[in-house]
Design a protein around this motif. Structure first.
Motif, PDB file in Angstrom:
ATOM      1  N   ARG A  28       0.678  -1.311   0.152  1.00 31.45           N
ATOM      2  CA  ARG A  28       0.058   0.017  -0.006  1.00 31.45           C
ATOM      3  C   ARG A  28       1.090   1.202  -0.230  1.00 31.45           C
ATOM      4  O   ARG A  28       0.401   2.477  -0.542  1.00 31.45           O
ATOM      5  N   LEU A  29       2.084   1.303   0.794  1.00 27.73           N
ATOM      6  CA  LEU A  29       2.833   2.351   0.579  1.00 27.73           C
ATOM      7  C   LEU A  29       3.465   2.873  -0.644  1.00 27.73           C
ATOM      8  O   LEU A  29       3.550   3.872  -1.075  1.00 27.73           O
ATOM      9  N   ILE A  30       3.728   1.573  -1.454  1.00 24.95           N
ATOM     10  CA  ILE A  30       4.325   1.614  -2.862  1.00 24.95           C
ATOM     11  C   ILE A  30       3.274   2.307  -3.648  1.00 24.95           C
ATOM     12  O   ILE A  30       3.543   3.108  -4.610  1.00 24.95           O
ATOM     13  N   SER A  31       1.848   1.777  -3.624  1.00 21.85           N
ATOM     14  CA  SER A  31       0.985   2.510  -4.395  1.00 21.85           C
ATOM     15  C   SER A  31       0.690   3.768  -3.882  1.00 21.85           C
ATOM     16  O   SER A  31       0.543   4.542  -4.956  1.00 21.85           O
ATOM     17  N   LEU A  32       0.745   4.388  -2.847  1.00 18.88           N
ATOM     18  CA  LEU A  32       0.786   5.766  -2.364  1.00 18.88           C
ATOM     19  C   LEU A  32       1.790   6.467  -2.839  1.00 18.88           C
ATOM     20  O   LEU A  32       1.397   7.688  -3.509  1.00 18.88           O
ATOM     21  N   ALA A  33       2.836   5.904  -2.747  1.00 15.76           N
ATOM     22  CA  ALA A  33       4.187   6.619  -3.212  1.00 15.76           C
ATOM     23  C   ALA A  33       4.142   6.745  -5.005  1.00 15.76           C
ATOM     24  O   ALA A  33       4.347   7.721  -5.341  1.00 15.76           O
ATOM     25  N   THR A  34       3.761   5.933  -5.621  1.00 13.90           N
ATOM     26  CA  THR A  34       3.584   5.629  -7.101  1.00 13.90           C
ATOM     27  C   THR A  34       2.604   6.897  -7.518  1.00 13.90           C
ATOM     28  O   THR A  34       2.913   7.722  -8.272  1.00 13.90           O
ATOM     29  N   GLY A  35       1.339   6.909  -6.952  1.00 16.03           N
ATOM     30  CA  GLY A  35       0.362   7.805  -7.170  1.00 16.03           C
ATOM     31  C   GLY A  35       0.715   9.382  -6.687  1.00 16.03           C
ATOM     32  O   GLY A  35       0.587  10.294  -7.576  1.00 16.03           O
ATOM     33  N   THR A  36       1.421   9.494  -5.580  1.00 16.07           N
ATOM     34  CA  THR A  36       2.033  10.961  -5.263  1.00 16.07           C
ATOM     35  C   THR A  36       3.051  11.204  -6.217  1.00 16.07           C
ATOM     36  O   THR A  36       3.003  12.497  -6.555  1.00 16.07           O
ATOM     37  N   LEU A  37       3.934  10.642  -6.589  1.00 11.45           N
ATOM     38  CA  LEU A  37       4.992  10.778  -7.209  1.00 11.45           C
ATOM     39  C   LEU A  37       4.381  11.242  -8.964  1.00 11.45           C
ATOM     40  O   LEU A  37       4.932  12.017  -9.242  1.00 11.45           O
ATOM     41  N   ALA A  38       3.613  10.396  -9.394  1.00  8.23           N
ATOM     42  CA  ALA A  38       2.849  10.716 -10.531  1.00  8.23           C
ATOM     43  C   ALA A  38       2.440  11.886 -10.690  1.00  8.23           C
ATOM     44  O   ALA A  38       2.595  12.823 -11.439  1.00  8.23           O
ATOM     45  N   PHE A  39       1.311  12.602  -9.747  1.00  2.00           N
ATOM     46  CA  PHE A  39       0.947  13.644  -9.656  1.00  2.00           C
ATOM     47  C   PHE A  39       1.840  14.588  -9.478  1.00  2.00           C
ATOM     48  O   PHE A  39       1.801  15.931  -9.911  1.00  2.00           O
ATOM     49  N   ALA A  40       2.675  14.489  -8.568  1.00  2.73           N
ATOM     50  CA  ALA A  40       3.867  15.730  -8.430  1.00  2.73           C
ATOM     51  C   ALA A  40       4.632  15.864  -9.491  1.00  2.73           C
ATOM     52  O   ALA A  40       4.942  16.990  -9.813  1.00  2.73           O
ATOM     53  N   VAL A  41       5.068  14.985 -10.210  1.00  3.36           N
ATOM     54  CA  VAL A  41       5.913  14.892 -11.454  1.00  3.36           C
ATOM     55  C   VAL A  41       5.107  15.932 -12.475  1.00  3.36           C
ATOM     56  O   VAL A  41       5.655  16.696 -13.219  1.00  3.36           O
ATOM     57  N   ALA A  42       3.932  15.590 -12.697  1.00  5.42           N
ATOM     58  CA  ALA A  42       2.899  16.157 -13.561  1.00  5.42           C
ATOM     59  C   ALA A  42       2.613  17.714 -13.128  1.00  5.42           C
ATOM     60  O   ALA A  42       2.796  18.458 -14.155  1.00  5.42           O
ATOM     61  N   LEU A  44       4.730  19.354 -11.469  1.00  2.00           N
ATOM     62  CA  LEU A  44       6.208  19.910 -11.555  1.00  2.00           C
ATOM     63  C   LEU A  44       6.226  20.113 -13.154  1.00  2.00           C
ATOM     64  O   LEU A  44       6.896  21.417 -13.692  1.00  2.00           O
ATOM     65  N   VAL A  45       6.055  19.161 -13.951  1.00  2.00           N
ATOM     66  CA  VAL A  45       6.156  19.621 -15.548  1.00  2.00           C
ATOM     67  C   VAL A  45       5.242  20.415 -16.058  1.00  2.00           C
ATOM     68  O   VAL A  45       5.774  21.488 -16.779  1.00  2.00           O
ATOM     69  N   GLY A  46       4.155  20.694 -15.499  1.00  2.00           N
ATOM     70  CA  GLY A  46       3.380  21.625 -15.777  1.00  2.00           C
ATOM     71  C   GLY A  46       3.905  23.081 -15.568  1.00  2.00           C
ATOM     72  O   GLY A  46       3.586  24.001 -16.328  1.00  2.00           O
ATOM     73  N   TRP A  53       2.385  28.933 -11.631  1.00  2.00           N
ATOM     74  CA  TRP A  53       2.780  28.678 -10.231  1.00  2.00           C
ATOM     75  C   TRP A  53       1.932  27.802  -9.777  1.00  2.00           C
ATOM     76  O   TRP A  53       2.265  27.038  -8.688  1.00  2.00           O
ATOM     77  N   PRO A  54       0.441  27.926  -9.982  1.00  2.00           N
ATOM     78  CA  PRO A  54      -0.309  26.930  -9.332  1.00  2.00           C
ATOM     79  C   PRO A  54      -0.223  25.366  -9.751  1.00  2.00           C
ATOM     80  O   PRO A  54      -0.391  24.531  -8.750  1.00  2.00           O
ATOM     81  N   ALA A  55       0.516  25.175 -10.627  1.00  2.00           N
ATOM     82  CA  ALA A  55       0.888  23.755 -10.909  1.00  2.00           C
ATOM     83  C   ALA A  55       1.999  23.336 -10.107  1.00  2.00           C
ATOM     84  O   ALA A  55       1.861  22.281  -9.322  1.00  2.00           O
ATOM     85  N   LEU A  56       2.927  24.464  -9.682  1.00  2.00           N
ATOM     86  CA  LEU A  56       4.093  24.007  -8.744  1.00  2.00           C
ATOM     87  C   LEU A  56       3.320  23.881  -7.321  1.00  2.00           C
ATOM     88  O   LEU A  56       3.741  22.989  -6.453  1.00  2.00           O
TER      89      LEU A  56
END
Length: 166
Positions: A28-42, A44-46, A53-56
């Motif tokens: 479950r922690l891996i699933s949480l980290a994967t989802g968190t990382l995906a949205f955070a990278v999206a 950051l890229v945005g 700045w709202p994307a950041l």
């Protein structure tokens, strides 16, 4: 006046509760980290592409959410338990809102064993018992495959036995 030591979530004092595998916490922690990382990278890229700045801010908020959610997730998983009785399966879980499901074997229609890719990597499986009633299904995640197969076979046998003569 009721006895404060009794709880509607503990149906019998002699029930032996089985816990989920500690490896399920990692799943479950891996699933949480994967989802968190995906949205955070999206986010950051945005921000990098558009300088909006709202994307950041969104990326930072997602990371903060993941960090705050992680300890609660660990406690949530440790709250899960199941117990097999002669006529029914008990499943309990929840922290803030605790839930106890009692599913009679005779009401069971079928039993699933599911193994997702991350569960497979950690040697775990999920057993789900389906009934005819909406909302009366019971799920027991985070079991070793041998225990999942044993539980599935036992539930199926008890379900067949409970419907004989109907």
């Amino acid at each position: 006046m009721t006895d404060p030591s009794t709880s509607p979530l503990d149906p019998l004092p002699d029930v032996t509760w089985q816990k989920l595998s500690p490896r399920y916490v990692l799943v479950r922690l891996i699933s949480l980290a994967t989802g968190t990382l995906a949205f955070a990278v999206a986010g950051l890229v945005g921000w990098l592409v558009t300088d909006w700045w709202p994307a950041l801010a969104g990326a930072v908020a997602v990371v903060v959410y993941g960090l705050v959610r992680a300890p609660f997730l660990v406690r949530q998983i440790r709250s899960w338990g199941y117990a097999e009785r002669d006529a029914d399966l008990l499943v309990r879980h929840g922290l803030l809102i605790r839930r106890l499901s009692i599913v009679p074997y005779a009401r069971m229609q079928f039993v699933d064993v599911a193994v997702g890719p991350v569960e497979r990597l950690f040697g775990l499986a999920t057993v789900q018992m389906h009934t005819a009633a909406v909302g009366a299904d019971a799920t027991v995640p985070g079991l070793a495959p041998a225990e999942a197969v044993r539980l599935r076979d036992r539930l199926a046998a008890l379900g067949r036995h409970g419907t004989e003569g109907l």
